[in-house]
Design an enzyme around this catalytic site. Sequence first.
Site, PDB file in Angstrom:
ATOM      1  N   CYS A 179       1.288  -4.808   1.230  1.00 61.66           N
ATOM      2  CA  CYS A 179       1.221  -4.151   0.037  1.00 61.66           C
ATOM      3  C   CYS A 179       2.314  -3.007   0.114  1.00 61.66           C
ATOM      4  CB  CYS A 179      -0.072  -3.386   0.014  1.00 61.66           C
ATOM      5  SG  CYS A 179      -0.223  -1.803  -0.563  1.00 61.66           S
ATOM      6  N   GLU A 180       3.145  -3.009  -1.089  1.00 67.03           N
ATOM      7  CA  GLU A 180       4.310  -2.049  -1.002  1.00 67.03           C
ATOM      8  C   GLU A 180       3.920  -0.369  -1.230  1.00 67.03           C
ATOM      9  OE1 GLU A 180       6.815  -3.666  -4.066  1.00 67.03           O
ATOM     10  OE2 GLU A 180       5.650  -2.495  -5.752  1.00 67.03           O
ATOM     11  N   HIS A 181       2.785  -0.417  -1.421  1.00 67.33           N
ATOM     12  CA  HIS A 181       2.436   1.115  -1.844  1.00 67.33           C
ATOM     13  C   HIS A 181       1.956   1.672  -0.480  1.00 67.33           C
ATOM     14  CE1 HIS A 181       1.461  -1.012  -5.935  1.00 67.33           C
ATOM     15  NE2 HIS A 181       2.651  -0.063  -6.219  1.00 67.33           N
ATOM     16  N   HIS A 182       1.291   1.010   0.307  1.00 65.83           N
ATOM     17  CA  HIS A 182       0.463   1.505   1.337  1.00 65.83           C
ATOM     18  C   HIS A 182       0.956   0.885   2.790  1.00 65.83           C
ATOM     19  CE1 HIS A 182      -2.587   2.174  -1.750  1.00 65.83           C
ATOM     20  NE2 HIS A 182      -2.665   3.230  -1.105  1.00 65.83           N
ATOM     21  N   HIS A 218      -7.329  -7.113   0.419  1.00 64.31           N
ATOM     22  CA  HIS A 218      -6.463  -6.044   0.545  1.00 64.31           C
ATOM     23  C   HIS A 218      -7.023  -5.053   1.522  1.00 64.31           C
ATOM     24  CE1 HIS A 218      -3.606  -7.104  -3.033  1.00 64.31           C
ATOM     25  NE2 HIS A 218      -4.486  -8.037  -3.173  1.00 64.31           N
ATOM     26  N   GLN A 261       0.580  -8.418  -5.356  1.00 62.71           N
ATOM     27  CA  GLN A 261       0.137  -9.916  -5.312  1.00 62.71           C
ATOM     28  C   GLN A 261       0.663 -10.446  -6.364  1.00 62.71           C
ATOM     29  OE1 GLN A 261      -3.969 -10.402  -4.311  1.00 62.71           O
ATOM     30  NE2 GLN A 261      -4.061 -12.372  -5.238  1.00 62.71           N
ATOM     31  N   CYS A 270      -5.766  -2.252   2.112  1.00 65.53           N
ATOM     32  CA  CYS A 270      -5.475  -0.775   1.569  1.00 65.53           C
ATOM     33  C   CYS A 270      -6.717  -0.419   0.472  1.00 65.53           C
ATOM     34  CB  CYS A 270      -4.150  -0.623   0.446  1.00 65.53           C
ATOM     35  SG  CYS A 270      -4.208  -1.728  -0.912  1.00 65.53           S
TER      36      CYS A 270
HETATM   37 ZN   LIG Z   1      -1.963  -0.881  -1.290  1.00 66.32          ZN
END
Ligand SMILES: [Zn+2]
Length: 190
Positions: free
Chosen positions: A60-63, A129, A101, A131
């Site tokens: 995941c690119e955020h976490h 996920h 995703q 995250c």
């Molecule tokens: Zn994430």
Amino acid sequence: MGENPSREGLLDTPKRVEKAYRFLTSGYEADIDRVLNNALFTVDYSEMVIVKDIAFYSLCEHHLLPFFGKCHVAYIPSTKVIGLSKIPRLVDIFSRRLQVQERLTNQIANTIGDKIAPVGVAVVMEATHLCMSMRGVEKQNSFAVTSAMLGAFQTNSRTRIEFLELITLRSGVPGMVESAPRSLACIADD
Ligand SMILES: [Zn+2]
């Protein structure tokens, strides 16, 4: 973190983490045309081709935490088919990038659409996920289903339903497409 970075078990950890992330993001360097071009064949076949239960692991690119699960791909050839082993390879290339995703799902579908101009392409991805599940937020939505339907899969509901029925047979997630939360692949709240 409050850890002691010089204790034995952690000494080589930065090196190992770098190596791991280089591998997990190696999809940026892959040359899709090189991977596919020796495996595109002209055939007289116009039935649905399905490759299902392709295991994938992405970040995941955020976490920078993993999301992983199964990918199901189908297409209806027009003049060309892709060597079957290349489809999981394509899933790997796009999974080994920083992703959400929804984008991952679209990239796989669009690439197949671009490379062999089929009558239609469908991609469904079901993923857990970390995250969400590991951080204890939105636990109920840590499982997400995304889909991309192009061409005949978008315009012909019978084609779409046939595909969805075929992939639901063994997925163990009855009715997953109808009940799936949309646009919840990641919550970039903090
Ligand atoms: Zn994430």
